[in-house]
Design an enzyme around this catalytic site. Sequence first.
Site, PDB file in Angstrom:
ATOM      1  N   THR A   1      28.189  95.915  25.776  1.00 51.33           N
ATOM      2  CA  THR A   1      28.206  95.271  24.472  1.00 51.33           C
ATOM      3  C   THR A   1      28.565  93.804  24.652  1.00 51.33           C
ATOM      4  OG1 THR A   1      29.156  95.289  22.232  1.00 51.33           O
ATOM      5  CG2 THR A   1      30.613  95.948  24.022  1.00 51.33           C
TER       6      THR A   1
ATOM      7  N   HIS B   1      40.348 107.726  29.187  1.00 53.22           N
ATOM      8  CA  HIS B   1      41.400 108.008  30.171  1.00 53.22           C
ATOM      9  C   HIS B   1      41.489 109.491  30.512  1.00 53.22           C
ATOM     10  CE1 HIS B   1      44.484 106.719  32.715  1.00 53.22           C
ATOM     11  NE2 HIS B   1      45.151 105.912  31.916  1.00 53.22           N
TER      12      HIS B   1
END
Length: 262
Positions: A180, A232
């Site tokens: 992005t 994560h």
Amino acid sequence: GRITEDDVRRAAHTPAETPKASVAVAVRPDEERIPIHGLRRRIFEKMAKSNVTAAHFTYVEEVDMTQLVHLRDQLKETADWKSVRLTFLPFFIKAVVAGLKEFPPLNASVDDERGEIVVKRYYHIGIATATEEGLTVTVVHEADGKDLWYLAKEVERLSNAAREKRLTLEDVQGSTFTITSLGREGGMFATPIINWPEVGILGIHKIEKRPVVRNDQIVIRDMMYLSCSFDHRVVDGHVGAAFVQAVHNFLEHPALLFVGLE
């Protein structure tokens, strides 16, 4: 007792026979209510899904883009001859693919229903593109097997198709990792939201000249920040950091992308 049911109904222009279960909303003349539907609805739902599902953490690194800026400038004449608009995105795609090959777990998605991590052996790179309707992720398929010129043409084609509402289903499906870019408005760094169910997203920011120290001397270089968010649950901190450092290395030394070392 100051506000009655009839008061509310009149303010909402709701007929008296409307069931009481309906919610009446007072519309102020200095407000605008915009329905959430279409592309905006899909963005709304997907971002919310990503935010509550993935355990986001973001790693930021600064990149010296001087060599890459110089390389792009050198290639502009060839790009013009080929009628190609050469932005920095094709270089970012190449650097990301090279990094993903070093760290395969990042080119993956999470199947939450089955409790599985799906590692992809193909490289479909999503490019987040701003449109009037909202942010659309277009997809460069099989990016690892494409040269710089093809990538440049495909990025431009997808960008134009997104803005002109001509995207096909294939153009927006199947991404394995997303980039992005905030372009000139990129600021210093941000916290990109992962394009669920992927496990990572790379945010690229504006390139600007800044004073830095090289060989104990202050010099002016073309600098840029990378902001990379990871899930994560899948990507350990040191693995995410190592991936960003790999991308950082390819961008600072772009010759590595074109001599078979990626």
